[in-house]
Each structure stands twice: as C-alpha cells, then as structure tokens.
Design a protein around this motif. Structure first.
Motif, PDB file in Angstrom:
ATOM      1  N   ASP A  15     -52.964  27.756 -36.398  1.00  0.00           N
ATOM      2  CA  ASP A  15     -53.323  27.296 -34.798  1.00  0.00           C
ATOM      3  C   ASP A  15     -54.001  25.909 -34.511  1.00  0.00           C
ATOM      4  O   ASP A  15     -54.100  25.812 -34.035  1.00  0.00           O
ATOM      5  CB  ASP A  15     -54.694  28.114 -34.105  1.00  0.00           C
ATOM      6  CG  ASP A  15     -55.664  28.114 -35.471  1.00  0.00           C
ATOM      7  OD1 ASP A  15     -56.484  28.129 -34.446  1.00  0.00           O
ATOM      8  OD2 ASP A  15     -55.647  27.352 -36.253  1.00  0.00           O
ATOM      9  N   PRO A 212     -63.089  30.917 -28.743  1.00  0.00           N
ATOM     10  CA  PRO A 212     -62.928  29.435 -29.222  1.00  0.00           C
ATOM     11  C   PRO A 212     -64.563  29.224 -28.489  1.00  0.00           C
ATOM     12  O   PRO A 212     -65.544  28.441 -29.135  1.00  0.00           O
ATOM     13  CB  PRO A 212     -62.818  28.953 -28.467  1.00  0.00           C
ATOM     14  CG  PRO A 212     -61.147  30.012 -28.652  1.00  0.00           C
ATOM     15  CD  PRO A 212     -61.568  31.000 -28.390  1.00  0.00           C
ATOM     16  N   LYS A 401     -60.955  26.449 -31.339  1.00  0.00           N
ATOM     17  CA  LYS A 401     -59.235  25.915 -31.380  1.00  0.00           C
ATOM     18  C   LYS A 401     -59.279  24.984 -30.315  1.00  0.00           C
ATOM     19  O   LYS A 401     -60.635  23.652 -29.728  1.00  0.00           O
ATOM     20  CB  LYS A 401     -58.777  26.908 -30.100  1.00  0.00           C
ATOM     21  CG  LYS A 401     -58.986  28.013 -30.758  1.00  0.00           C
ATOM     22  CD  LYS A 401     -57.856  28.443 -31.763  1.00  0.00           C
ATOM     23  CE  LYS A 401     -57.644  29.640 -32.184  1.00  0.00           C
ATOM     24  NZ  LYS A 401     -56.630  30.818 -31.096  1.00  0.00           N
ATOM     25  N   GLN A 405     -56.541  26.633 -23.562  1.00  0.00           N
ATOM     26  CA  GLN A 405     -56.811  28.300 -23.901  1.00  0.00           C
ATOM     27  C   GLN A 405     -55.630  28.594 -22.188  1.00  0.00           C
ATOM     28  O   GLN A 405     -55.953  28.556 -21.116  1.00  0.00           O
ATOM     29  CB  GLN A 405     -58.132  28.812 -23.568  1.00  0.00           C
ATOM     30  CG  GLN A 405     -58.265  28.425 -24.843  1.00  0.00           C
ATOM     31  CD  GLN A 405     -58.196  28.946 -25.650  1.00  0.00           C
ATOM     32  OE1 GLN A 405     -57.583  30.222 -26.597  1.00  0.00           O
ATOM     33  NE2 GLN A 405     -57.302  27.571 -27.016  1.00  0.00           N
TER      34      GLN A 405
END
Length: 417
Positions: A15, A212, A401, A405
C-alpha cells in the motif's frame, strides 16, 4: 531513473506506492513559479497569523505576572530537597487548542499541490513556534521598560493589521482569487484533480470506520502526551527536583520553541524533496518523519530521568526533544490532507479532540505518581510518556496510508463515495 522507494506492506497489501494519479511522475503538471505566487503568499500570511495567535497567548501569561502584586511570593512545601536550589518557581506557560488549525487545513485542501504540501503547511504552522520564541522575551522587555498595558496594545494592533491584509488578499479557493496568475491557477487545479470530492454530505460512517484516520488519532494523541509532558511536567521536574526553573531565563525558555520552528521549516523542505526528487512515496515520507518526531523525543524524555542534578543537561534534553518533535509537522500532522483533502478540517478536528485529552489527564497522572517528588518517581512518569509515544508511532507505521481514500472521492472519479 531513480527507483521508487517502497514502504511496509500492511495486511498483505503493497500500500505504500502512491496510486493517486497526480503523484505518478509521468502525469505531474509543470509546477508554477514560487516567487510572488498566491499559494506562497497565503503560506506567509498564515505564518504571521499563527505567529500573532501564539504571541497573544504568551503575552497574557507574561503580562499577568506584572498585573498581580509583584511582592507576592509562592511557597510550596512539597518541593524536593534532593538537589540544591537554583531559582524560585515561576508560573509555567500553557498553550491551548482552537479553530484556527482545522480552518487552515480546510484552506490548504484547495490551495496546496500535494508535492508542495509539506513545505506550504510547515511554513504556515511554524509561525506558532516563532511567535512563542519572540513574544516571550519581547513581552518581558515591554513590561520592564514600559508597562504591561503596552503588551496588549502592541500585539493587538499587530493582529488588526494582519487581519486587514488577510481579508484583502486571501480567497477561499484559487478560482476566487483576484490576482492569481492563470498558470498558477491551472497548476493547482491540475494537481488536485481526482483528489477533491464534490458530494454535499459528509460521509461520517466511512470517516469513523477509516483505519488510516485512527492511525492519525493514535499518533496525535501519543505525540501530545509527550508534548504536554515536555511543556508542563519537565519544567515542574526541574523546579521540584532540580530546584531550577528554565523559564527564569527568557532565552532558555524560548530555545526549545526556536529549535522546533527551525526543524519544522527544514523538515517541510526535506519531505517534499524526498517525494519529488527522490521518488519516495507519500506514506514512506510520513512514516519516516513521524517515527523521527515521536521516538526521538521519547528517548530524550527517558534520558531526562537519569540526569541527576545536572540542570544544564535538563535544558539540553528539553530543547532536543522539542526540536525533534518538529519532524511530525511533515508526518502525521498533515496526513489528513493526504487521505481526504476535502474533509481534512473535519479529520483534524476529530484527531485534535482526542489529542487534547493528554493535556488534562497527563498532569493528573504525574501528580498521583509523584507524591514524594523523588527522582525514582519521576522516572516512572517519563517512562510512561515515552512508552505511549512509541506505541502511537508503531500504530501509525502499521496502519497509516498516503493516498486519498475511496470514501473521500465521488462516483465522478470512478470511486464509491
């Protein structure tokens, strides 16, 4: 061609490589000039705004000492006698949370190109640290040579002048700005395409379920626990145990904030350079800077418990710890804009709400753990703060992250809302 630096895989997924279209080098728009640009003018105005904001907080604490009876004395029978006395106790300064940071995050969601995000935000938010550095000794000088009233006149007038410039030159978005160049406007729009949402309602359920986001909450909470320990408890430790208060000296009291200000500016430049010139992924940069800005202060916080009666080392450790914390300004502190630019102000409001808890709970726990004010008791306090900081850094490393998103985008871009 330099290789893309990959980060850690989480839950079996790779990721850490940014899949956000604008961060793919082949599709990056050509950057608009920095000199005289509207976005950097906004950063400078925000810098002075936060400068004045924190100056207005600090000057009240300084002027308050002159407002009360100067002959009043403070006595504290609980002060430890383990070390020789170096100075009398002085009231510890406290900084408290407001609406300005979420509001500024909302501004930058429309103004900050992702590859300049660390630089622009670090410049604007660094004003808070420099405001503390300058206003602390300056307020004392004004009180000494003039009168405490002039402290409020001076900074109050500065705030009014800044407000006039802000209202006259700043717009909510590049589209509404009166003097922005077409080149810069196009650059910002092209950089932020596929990042912003046009949906009217806030996706609260998706926000609450976002892992996240909770990684940022953990880091923000943990960082503030150590921050408030350094801000409040370490000066208390030096007063109660070392019998020395660093805030007696204007330069030494401002030194940690100056170090943090300098670190924030340099970290912002370094973070964006790593992404743009060295092809580091966003998540890799956020992890590196968060780890440095949280584990570093934890190490020196633990070390502060083993300095004995060496108050010079206490000042040095305080300064180094606060300085290293400046790395977080390009770590978790702006990660809200990475994962959901359209809702960055809301996300910051959520994380900052949790992050205020350490300011209330930390001092209470420290007081309960130090009934006799011994060095051994204070070592436990520092151990707890350091452990919380490291734990928060680990959670951020695992679950954070670096890309927008899906819930923060709309169907227009091919994603679920």
């Amino acid at each position: 061609m330099r290789p893309v630096v990959r980060g850690l895989a989480v839950n079996g997924e790779e990721d850490s490589v940014d899949s956000t279209p604008l961060l793919q080098r082949a599709q990056q728009p050509e950057a608009a000039p920095v000199c005289c640009s509207a976005r950097y003018n906004l950063a400078l105005l925000a810098f002075f705004g936060f400068f004045i904001l924190y100056a207005l907080r600090v000057n009240l604490s300084v002027a308050l000492m002159d407002m009360v009876d100067s002959n009043a004395t403070l006595t504290d029978n609980s002060t430890s006698q383990e070390c020789a006395e170096h100075s009398a106790p002085i009231k510890v300064l406290h900084n408290h949370t407001g609406v300005t940071f979420p509001a500024m995050h909302a501004m930058w969601s429309s103004w900050a190109p992702p590859l300049e995000r660390s630089k622009l935000l670090s410049i604007s938010y660094a004003g808070a640290q420099l405001g503390t550095v300058i206003s602390l000794p300056l307020s004392g000088i004004i009180c000494y040579y003039m009168n405490w009233n002039y402290v409020f006149y001076f900074f109050g007038i500065a705030g009014i002048v800044w407000f006039i410039f802000w209202m006259w030159t700043v717009s909510d978005t590049p589209k509404a700005h009166r003097t922005i160049s077409p080149t810069e406007k196009e650059y910002i729009f092209a950089s932020l395409q596929n990042q912003l949402s046009s949906q009217k309602s806030v996706p609260w359920i998706s926000i609450v379920k976002s892992l996240p986001l909770w990684a940022i909450v953990a880091a923000h909470f943990s960082y503030n626990w150590t921050f408030y320990t350094l801000l409040t408890l370490l000066p208390t430790y030096m007063k109660e145990i070392l019998r020395f208060n660093v805030q007696e000296n204007g330069f030494l009291s401002a030194l940690p904030y100056f170090g943090c200000w300098l670190c924030m500016i340099l970290a912002g430049q370094a973070a964006d350079n790593l992404r743009e010139k060295w092809n580091f992924s966003t998540i890799s940069v956020r992890r590196i800077f968060t780890l440095t800005g949280m584990v570093g202060p934890a190490v020196f916080l633990v070390a502060a418990g083993f300095i004995g009666c060496n108050y010079s080392l206490a000042v040095a450790f305080l300064t180094i710890s606060t300085t290293l914390g400046g790395f977080c300004s390009s770590g978790f502190s702006i990660n809200h804009l990475d994962i959901a630019p359209s809702y960055a102000s809301i996300l910051l409001g959520i994380t900052n709400t949790f992050a205020t808890v350490p300011g209330m709970v930390g001092p209470i726990i420290a007081k309960s753990l130090t009934p006799d004010n011994t060095i051994r008791e204070w070592q436990i306090v520092f151990y707890i703060a350091a452990a919380i900081n490291v734990f928060g850094a680990i959670l951020f490393m695992l679950f954070a992250k670096g890309e927008v998103q899906k819930w923060a985008l709309t169907d227009h871009h091919g994603h679920r809302s």
